[in-house]
Write a protein that holds these residues in place. Sequence first.
Motif, PDB file in Angstrom:
ATOM      1  N   TYR A 185       4.615 -10.398   7.614  1.00 51.09           N
ATOM      2  CA  TYR A 185       3.812  -9.493   6.800  1.00 51.09           C
ATOM      3  C   TYR A 185       4.694  -8.389   6.276  1.00 51.09           C
ATOM      4  O   TYR A 185       5.616  -7.910   6.952  1.00 51.09           O
ATOM      5  N   GLY A 187       4.155  -4.778   3.976  1.00 51.38           N
ATOM      6  CA  GLY A 187       3.154  -3.903   3.359  1.00 51.38           C
ATOM      7  C   GLY A 187       3.686  -3.088   2.211  1.00 51.38           C
ATOM      8  O   GLY A 187       3.008  -2.196   1.722  1.00 51.38           O
ATOM      9  N   GLN A 286      -4.432  -9.404  -0.160  1.00 50.81           N
ATOM     10  CA  GLN A 286      -3.389  -8.431  -0.493  1.00 50.81           C
ATOM     11  C   GLN A 286      -3.074  -8.643  -1.979  1.00 50.81           C
ATOM     12  O   GLN A 286      -2.285  -9.506  -2.330  1.00 50.81           O
ATOM     13  N   GLN A 292      -0.359  -2.237   0.119  1.00 50.11           N
ATOM     14  CA  GLN A 292      -1.067  -2.631   1.324  1.00 50.11           C
ATOM     15  C   GLN A 292      -2.225  -3.572   0.994  1.00 50.11           C
ATOM     16  O   GLN A 292      -2.749  -3.545  -0.107  1.00 50.11           O
ATOM     17  N   PRO A 293      -2.625  -4.342   1.972  1.00 53.73           N
ATOM     18  CA  PRO A 293      -3.812  -5.167   1.754  1.00 53.73           C
ATOM     19  C   PRO A 293      -5.046  -4.287   1.616  1.00 53.73           C
ATOM     20  O   PRO A 293      -5.030  -3.113   1.975  1.00 53.73           O
TER      21      PRO A 293
END
Lengths: 964, 193
Positions: A185, A187, A286, A292-293
């Motif tokens: 992941y 961000g 996302q 960010q999601p």
Amino acid sequence: PKATTAMAKLILLCLKFVTLCGSIGAVFEDQVGKFDWRQQYVGKVRFSHFDTHVQSSKKVLVATENNVFAALNTRTGDLFWRHVDKTGPEGSIDALLQHGQDAVLVVGNGRLLRSWDINVGGLNWEIVLDSGSFQAACLSGQQDNVKHVAVLKKTVISLHYLSNGHQKWIENLPESETVDYQAVYSGGNGEVYALGVVPHSHIAIVVYSADDGEIIKQVSVEAPWLSNIQGSCAVISQGMLTCVDPAAVSLYMLDLHAESQMTQVPLQSLGLEVVPGFRPVLVSTQPNPAQQPLSEFFVQLGPENYVLLQLNNGQIVTLRDFKPAMLVSFVTAGEKTVAAVMSPKNKTACSINLFSAETGRRLLDTTMIYSLDPNVGKPEKLYVQAFLKKDDAVGYRVMVHSEDHALSFLQQPGRVMWTREEALSDVVTMEMVDLPLTGTQAELEGEFGKKADGLMSMVLKRLSSQLILLQAWIAHLWKLFYDARKPRSQVKNDVTIENLSRDEFNLQKMMVMVTASGKLFGIDSKTGSILWKHYLEDVPSNAAFKLMVQRTTAHFPHPPQCSLIIKDKDTGLATLHVFNPIFGKKSHVTPPALPQPILQSLMLPLMDQDYAKVLLLVDDQYKVSAFPSTKNVLQQLQEMASSIFFFLIDSSQGRLSGYRLRTDLSTELIWEVVIPTEVQKIVSVKGKRPNEHVHSQGRVMGDRSVLYKYLNPNLLALVTESTDQHQERSFIGIILIDGVTGRIIHEAVQRKAKGPVHVVKNGYEYWSTKSRRNEFSVIELYEGMELYNSTVFSSLDRPHAPQVLQQSYIFPSAISTMEATLTEKGITSRHLLIGLPSGGILSLPKMFLDPRRPEMVSEQSREENLIPYAPELLIRTEWFINYNQTVSRVRGIYTAPSGLESTCLVVAYGLDIYQTRVYPSKQFDVLKDDYDYMLISSVLFALFFATMISKRLAEVKLLNRAWR
Amino acid sequence: MASPGRQGGGGGGGALSTRGGSGARRMKWALELSLGNTRSRGDRQGGQGDVVYPIGYSEKPVPDTSIQETDKNLVEKRCWDVALGPLKQIPMNLFIMYMSGNTISIFPIMMVCMMAWRPIQALMSMSATFKLLESSSQQWLQGLVYLVGNLLGSALAIYKCQSMGLLPTHSSDWLAFIEPPQRMEILGGGMVL
């Protein structure tokens, strides 16, 4: 010597000319697409993205289970471009990431990383990654700029530049022996998170700096309830790892930035309840990998229940409960993110609505109706393309992926713009069925389907059906006459089920195709349009299919009938689907219940009183059941039982066994051959096709005597491969065996050779490891100069062994599949249709594969038109029957005779479907396309008038002379 | 069109001829000086000269109908000619056969057809030939010779057909008529599904 070499060259040239003349079959430019068509497919969609970087883009990218990456036109559903990778796990597409006009693919379990330009489908770059099993990939960005791709494998994580694929850094994952890293992941803050789990113990989080791959932080959080991150977790909002625990029926949340414990939020505290036995699933989004999601996400609580939740200041708020809802999907247009929700409306339709992701409010005027066809599978996934209208409202289009691998593209308010039947990329078996004379007659069949016994009623039935035929014929004539008066442009030739009718030469047929997904199709062979489709639900994924035509269209008013045996390979249980191949409707005839596992089936040339051929099903107790099983049929079976034999081949045990039917429909074993499985295993078996005819019973020799062919309809060709794969010891075997008596007629072994072996009636192809090339062998069997018994053939009475002739050739290409052409009477010479891995379909004249080709040319061999033996078989480009219409991954070729003896219909199927006609002996029974009717008729008329005038003149002259 | 030339010709020559009806119509009378030039009149009167023959004179010679002893021999000879005709043709046919070769093309085929057709035709019109030979004393012998000659001729033609390969004498020529054998057993099955 010069003169002699020149002479030899001349002779060679003449010979070449002769051979060329015999077998030219290329297509003229103006014939392209006239008799042939091709349909290209991509397969079952695994990943799909809409091209969003341009507002007016018409592309949707699809990556499929068949290892195909393609761009479809959203207006028409056609392919913009398509890339077909290797089959199997080597070419499987693991991930598809899209950014701007680049699409990044991870291929072959993390072996390759590729970037494609989606505008033109060109390759930007490709790099080979270190080996290791692939886990996840994501795009990584910083300050709204997406520059990198992170690839997570079992033991390493690496970061690559999006622009050129170069590796920025690669790091070994800590404690990768114990921790199962499953997700990655990013961000958008310059950090890459690798998320791993030690099942039923804790979550391991490793944070890397995107700049240099340095480990910034390494956290381990207790999570004894968690076993799989990918299935139950998602990152939302500002790096909040959210997981769902089905056992405790609660959500667990963890802030990835802060070193903390997981906080438990029971779903009950939100007023939500999970359907018992259902494993909840999280759906998050996302929109931009550099940001960010969203803090909104869906939780699926049941098969038809979704809840939209929001994380608001650390608190989870329920925005909206969707019940019932079948499918949900997030989509972003501009800055707005909306959720598309498909919910059932009634039995035949679903409605799709857009909801604001932030508030959960329904957006006005966004309802779309999706009608559920009973012959189509249920929708499985939604792919939504959203766009901003001029008034800043959100408009959208939806691509629905259904169970039967079909893709439908919908526009508001529910208009289906196109449908792609991707099930056709995986055709298992097919048959071609003659069309009825006219469609209207076929509709009348219901009235005459009743049984009629006795002479008088039979006559009446016959007369009435003849009357109907006459009436239909007159109607047809009238229509022809009526159409002829209209200008040509107005006469539409749309083929629908209603106006289907057989043409004069039976060149147009119904292609019944069975696909691996359990969907059946009826396709018009002339145009390739799908006339009917029928989805069989509950077809196991590893089912074996066998399709048989029980009744053709020749028995009007009885409807044609096809039977499909679907056997579950795990349980062995089979079901029988009986249907009308012209309309695709399930037949009103009830198929027999099959409580026992079925081993094989056998179609008899016997017919019941309704002209349906009798199908025998052999169960695992070697008992036989007949379908249809009327009294009439059973009586016929009892009479014929002693001449009905069947053979079973159990490849796993290497056992071949032959059985004879007893009058009580049980069987007795009459022979058995065991091929030891330790040494070799049976790969395939081929017998005579039931509709195959051989016109000539022998071959004329140079001295005008006859070499009679050994035409044993019970002959089976068995291919075995050695279990030892070492290239010095591997071999393949060909066994020709009589299926009635079990007598082995001929056996041939090719040493230092290995499969795959492809067999057609009298030739086979294999890979020779010794000389590293593909070789082709032909075996022909001859009875000799005299026929043993010219009136009947019985395998039980064959005292003489046939003469076996064999010859081998070098084939310059690998072969995907082979089939021989088939014509009505078998007079036309035979060609071999060879599907090549390059996508070409080669029509190889049988005379090149003739074991009687002499090494030295003699007077007699020249008389027989035998080509002197040459080890190489050349591929001439004019032999490709599909010119530039490449057929990807040909798996099978089906040939069917047409009403014209010269013409054979060919369907090649694989990833694509290609239909054409071939004329192995050229069109000897058809006038050429460019036949000059005008010239011929004008000459005829001119001659006619000339005779009339000269006759008149001659009369006048005679009269004058008489007067003199 | 030709009238001026004709008129010039008429003026230049010593004899005044009246050719064509137009000339006759134009002249009131004409004096024929030469006797031989009667063709123009003769054309009009259908072949009879306008020289008046004496009564009983016939232009055609009268055939001699009296039968003589030598005529019998002549008839005999003539009849033998007829009877031996076919036999005499055989050497000629042999030569043609040799020259035309055994290849199958249009000319040899035509030759063979001619060779075969002539004796057959002759045999078919046998009764007419017999009528011709009626007057001969050796009628039967001659008939026999004639028959034998023709038969030899046709045998020669058949031999030629044979050497060209046109006769269905090999088993391969009957191959197309062999019906596929009827199968006694029904077999089905395959790999276990």
